[in-house]
Design a protein around this motif. Structure first.
Motif, PDB file in Angstrom:
ATOM      1  N   GLU A   3       0.839  -1.193   0.000  1.00 23.22           N
ATOM      2  CA  GLU A   3       0.000   0.000   0.000  1.00 23.22           C
ATOM      3  C   GLU A   3       0.875   1.243   0.000  1.00 23.22           C
ATOM      4  O   GLU A   3       1.767   1.397   0.825  1.00 23.22           O
ATOM      5  N   ASN A   4       0.624   2.140  -0.936  1.00 24.72           N
ATOM      6  CA  ASN A   4       1.507   3.274  -1.144  1.00 24.72           C
ATOM      7  C   ASN A   4       0.776   4.597  -1.261  1.00 24.72           C
ATOM      8  O   ASN A   4      -0.427   4.647  -1.445  1.00 24.72           O
ATOM      9  N   VAL A   5       1.550   5.675  -1.178  1.00 28.13           N
ATOM     10  CA  VAL A   5       1.087   6.995  -1.559  1.00 28.13           C
ATOM     11  C   VAL A   5       1.630   7.256  -2.959  1.00 28.13           C
ATOM     12  O   VAL A   5       2.825   7.202  -3.178  1.00 28.13           O
ATOM     13  N   THR A   6       0.772   7.504  -3.944  1.00 27.99           N
ATOM     14  CA  THR A   6       1.233   7.775  -5.301  1.00 27.99           C
ATOM     15  C   THR A   6       0.816   9.182  -5.714  1.00 27.99           C
ATOM     16  O   THR A   6      -0.297   9.614  -5.440  1.00 27.99           O
ATOM     17  N   PRO A   7       1.712   9.933  -6.359  1.00 22.81           N
ATOM     18  CA  PRO A   7       1.453  11.348  -6.609  1.00 22.81           C
ATOM     19  C   PRO A   7       0.355  11.659  -7.613  1.00 22.81           C
ATOM     20  O   PRO A   7      -0.311  12.682  -7.497  1.00 22.81           O
ATOM     21  N   LYS A   8       0.123  10.803  -8.593  1.00 19.81           N
ATOM     22  CA  LYS A   8      -0.874  11.106  -9.615  1.00 19.81           C
ATOM     23  C   LYS A   8      -2.270  11.231  -9.012  1.00 19.81           C
ATOM     24  O   LYS A   8      -2.981  12.216  -9.214  1.00 19.81           O
ATOM     25  N   GLY A   9      -2.663  10.228  -8.246  1.00 17.08           N
ATOM     26  CA  GLY A   9      -3.967  10.275  -7.595  1.00 17.08           C
ATOM     27  C   GLY A   9      -4.024  11.362  -6.544  1.00 17.08           C
ATOM     28  O   GLY A   9      -5.062  12.004  -6.348  1.00 17.08           O
ATOM     29  N   PHE A  10      -2.908  11.579  -5.867  1.00 14.04           N
ATOM     30  CA  PHE A  10      -2.840  12.617  -4.841  1.00 14.04           C
ATOM     31  C   PHE A  10      -3.148  13.983  -5.442  1.00 14.04           C
ATOM     32  O   PHE A  10      -3.952  14.755  -4.909  1.00 14.04           O
ATOM     33  N   MET A  11      -2.514  14.302  -6.540  1.00 14.90           N
ATOM     34  CA  MET A  11      -2.706  15.624  -7.156  1.00 14.90           C
ATOM     35  C   MET A  11      -4.123  15.795  -7.690  1.00 14.90           C
ATOM     36  O   MET A  11      -4.679  16.893  -7.648  1.00 14.90           O
ATOM     37  N   ALA A  12      -4.699  14.707  -8.175  1.00 15.48           N
ATOM     38  CA  ALA A  12      -6.070  14.773  -8.658  1.00 15.48           C
ATOM     39  C   ALA A  12      -7.024  15.131  -7.516  1.00 15.48           C
ATOM     40  O   ALA A  12      -7.941  15.944  -7.676  1.00 15.48           O
ATOM     41  N   GLU A  13      -6.798  14.543  -6.348  1.00 16.28           N
ATOM     42  CA  GLU A  13      -7.648  14.852  -5.199  1.00 16.28           C
ATOM     43  C   GLU A  13      -7.380  16.245  -4.662  1.00 16.28           C
ATOM     44  O   GLU A  13      -8.297  16.979  -4.290  1.00 16.28           O
ATOM     45  N   LEU A  14      -6.107  16.637  -4.620  1.00 12.26           N
ATOM     46  CA  LEU A  14      -5.745  17.957  -4.104  1.00 12.26           C
ATOM     47  C   LEU A  14      -6.406  19.068  -4.911  1.00 12.26           C
ATOM     48  O   LEU A  14      -6.830  20.090  -4.354  1.00 12.26           O
ATOM     49  N   SER A  15      -6.532  18.857  -6.220  1.00 14.23           N
ATOM     50  CA  SER A  15      -7.114  19.886  -7.090  1.00 14.23           C
ATOM     51  C   SER A  15      -8.584  20.166  -6.766  1.00 14.23           C
ATOM     52  O   SER A  15      -9.124  21.194  -7.156  1.00 14.23           O
ATOM     53  N   LYS A  16      -9.230  19.264  -6.041  1.00 13.24           N
ATOM     54  CA  LYS A  16     -10.639  19.449  -5.687  1.00 13.24           C
ATOM     55  C   LYS A  16     -10.823  20.470  -4.551  1.00 13.24           C
ATOM     56  O   LYS A  16     -11.940  20.899  -4.293  1.00 13.24           O
ATOM     57  N   TYR A  17      -9.730  20.824  -3.897  1.00 22.01           N
ATOM     58  CA  TYR A  17      -9.843  21.645  -2.691  1.00 22.01           C
ATOM     59  C   TYR A  17      -9.195  23.022  -2.849  1.00 22.01           C
ATOM     60  O   TYR A  17      -8.626  23.561  -1.907  1.00 22.01           O
ATOM     61  N   LYS A  18      -9.308  23.569  -4.045  1.00 20.88           N
ATOM     62  CA  LYS A  18      -8.796  24.917  -4.280  1.00 20.88           C
ATOM     63  C   LYS A  18      -9.572  25.909  -3.407  1.00 20.88           C
ATOM     64  O   LYS A  18     -10.776  25.789  -3.238  1.00 20.88           O
ATOM     65  N   GLY A  19      -8.833  26.866  -2.846  1.00 15.13           N
ATOM     66  CA  GLY A  19      -9.470  27.885  -2.033  1.00 15.13           C
ATOM     67  C   GLY A  19      -9.628  27.517  -0.580  1.00 15.13           C
ATOM     68  O   GLY A  19     -10.181  28.292   0.203  1.00 15.13           O
ATOM     69  N   LYS A  20      -9.148  26.324  -0.183  1.00 11.25           N
ATOM     70  CA  LYS A  20      -9.270  25.897   1.200  1.00 11.25           C
ATOM     71  C   LYS A  20      -7.897  25.649   1.828  1.00 11.25           C
ATOM     72  O   LYS A  20      -6.987  25.141   1.174  1.00 11.25           O
ATOM     73  N   ASP A  21      -7.767  26.028   3.095  1.00 13.50           N
ATOM     74  CA  ASP A  21      -6.556  25.724   3.842  1.00 13.50           C
ATOM     75  C   ASP A  21      -6.470  24.215   4.062  1.00 13.50           C
ATOM     76  O   ASP A  21      -7.498  23.524   4.137  1.00 13.50           O
ATOM     77  N   ILE A  22      -5.248  23.702   4.174  1.00 14.20           N
ATOM     78  CA  ILE A  22      -5.054  22.267   4.355  1.00 14.20           C
ATOM     79  C   ILE A  22      -4.161  21.995   5.566  1.00 14.20           C
ATOM     80  O   ILE A  22      -3.082  22.582   5.700  1.00 14.20           O
ATOM     81  N   ASN A  23      -4.630  21.129   6.454  1.00 21.56           N
ATOM     82  CA  ASN A  23      -3.816  20.611   7.556  1.00 21.56           C
ATOM     83  C   ASN A  23      -3.314  19.231   7.150  1.00 21.56           C
ATOM     84  O   ASN A  23      -4.110  18.311   6.964  1.00 21.56           O
ATOM     85  N   VAL A  24      -2.006  19.103   6.992  1.00 23.06           N
ATOM     86  CA  VAL A  24      -1.412  17.860   6.520  1.00 23.06           C
ATOM     87  C   VAL A  24      -0.771  17.105   7.694  1.00 23.06           C
ATOM     88  O   VAL A  24       0.180  17.590   8.301  1.00 23.06           O
TER      89      VAL A  24
END
Length: 252
Positions: free
Chosen positions: A41-62
């Motif tokens: 089980e991994n973190v992969t950047p392609k899917g990550f960026m696709a999800e991140l793009s859904k949250y434009k305009g919002k602060d993010i706590n990582v």
């Protein structure tokens, strides 16, 4: 086979203008062959960026808890977070080791739990071939190291020589040390999160290292077993792909 992502975006329960992101796994490139082969089980950047793009305009706590992984994948995730227009606050609640520490540097503000660990070291690589190929591999690792230093230097303001030395020495940092070295801004749950706690968490480097080494040993055992099976089955293309990945992969 279903590959599970080890990041999770969700709406903040306290503030509808904020998003909570959790990164809790090994960082790998898209459609990583090791994942397909072993179900890791991994973190992969392609899917990550696709999800991140859904949250434009919002602060993010990582929230980060990861032993690292592929340096190129970490670079893409780091860049995606840096490109996010709103505030990115990083909170390390477990470990931010290796490539995961690079991702952490993307935060506008970086905080560590008093019981967490951050580690920086030199990139690793696996190369095959004759002497000139191995020398070329060393040159590649040197250049990869320079790109990692860029992220650490932007955050800490330290000289490249000092950061390079810390990576050479494989530097493990408690929350207190990470604050003093400039890698993070403060410690969670202290009276003021921007101030250093008086008592830092004591940890056993040997215990952490043994945990990493044990995971690596198990992975190599799986690889050797599966490689033999593929060879017996005569699946030449998969064998070539395994060899190519082993020769060219460059990981933190």
């Amino acid at each position: 086979m279903i590959i599970l992502s080890f990041w999770n975006f969700k709406n903040s329960e306290e503030n509808e203008e904020e998003i909570e992101l959790r990164i809790d796994g090994d960082i790998a490139m898209d459609d990583d062959f090791w994942s397909m082969l072993f179900g890791i089980e991994n973190v992969t950047p392609k899917g990550f960026m696709a999800e991140l793009s859904k949250y434009k305009g919002k602060d993010i706590n990582v929230w980060i808890n990861s032993y690292g992984g592929d340096v190129y994948a970490a670079s893409r995730i780091y860049t995606a977070l840096k490109e996010h227009k709103e505030k990115v606050k990083v909170k390390i609640d477990g470990v931010a080791i290796s490539a995961a520490s690079v991702i952490a540097m993307a935060g506008d503000e970086i905080l560590m739990s008093p019981t967490s660990i951050c580690m920086v070291h030199n990139p690793w690589g696996n190369f095959q071939g004759e002497a000139k190929d191995l020398r070329h591999g060393a040159d590649v690792l040197d250049e990869v190291k320079e790109t990692i230093i860029n992220a650490y230097q932007l955050k800490t303001g330290k000289s490249r020589a000092k950061i390079s030395q810390m990576m050479d020495e494989e530097t493990w940092m408690s929350a207190k040390k990470a604050v003093s070295e400039g890698f993070v801004d403060g410690i969670l749950y202290s009276e003021s999160e921007g101030e250093t706690a008086q008592n830092s968490f004591m940890f056993s480097r040997l215990r952490v290292q043994n945990s990493v080494n044990d995971s690596t040993r198990k992975f190599i055992e799986q690889y050797n077993k599966r490689f033999k099976e593929l060879k017996q089955d005569g699946e030449a293309n998969k064998i070539k792909l395994l060899k190519a990945r082993l020769a060219l992969e460059c990981e933190l």
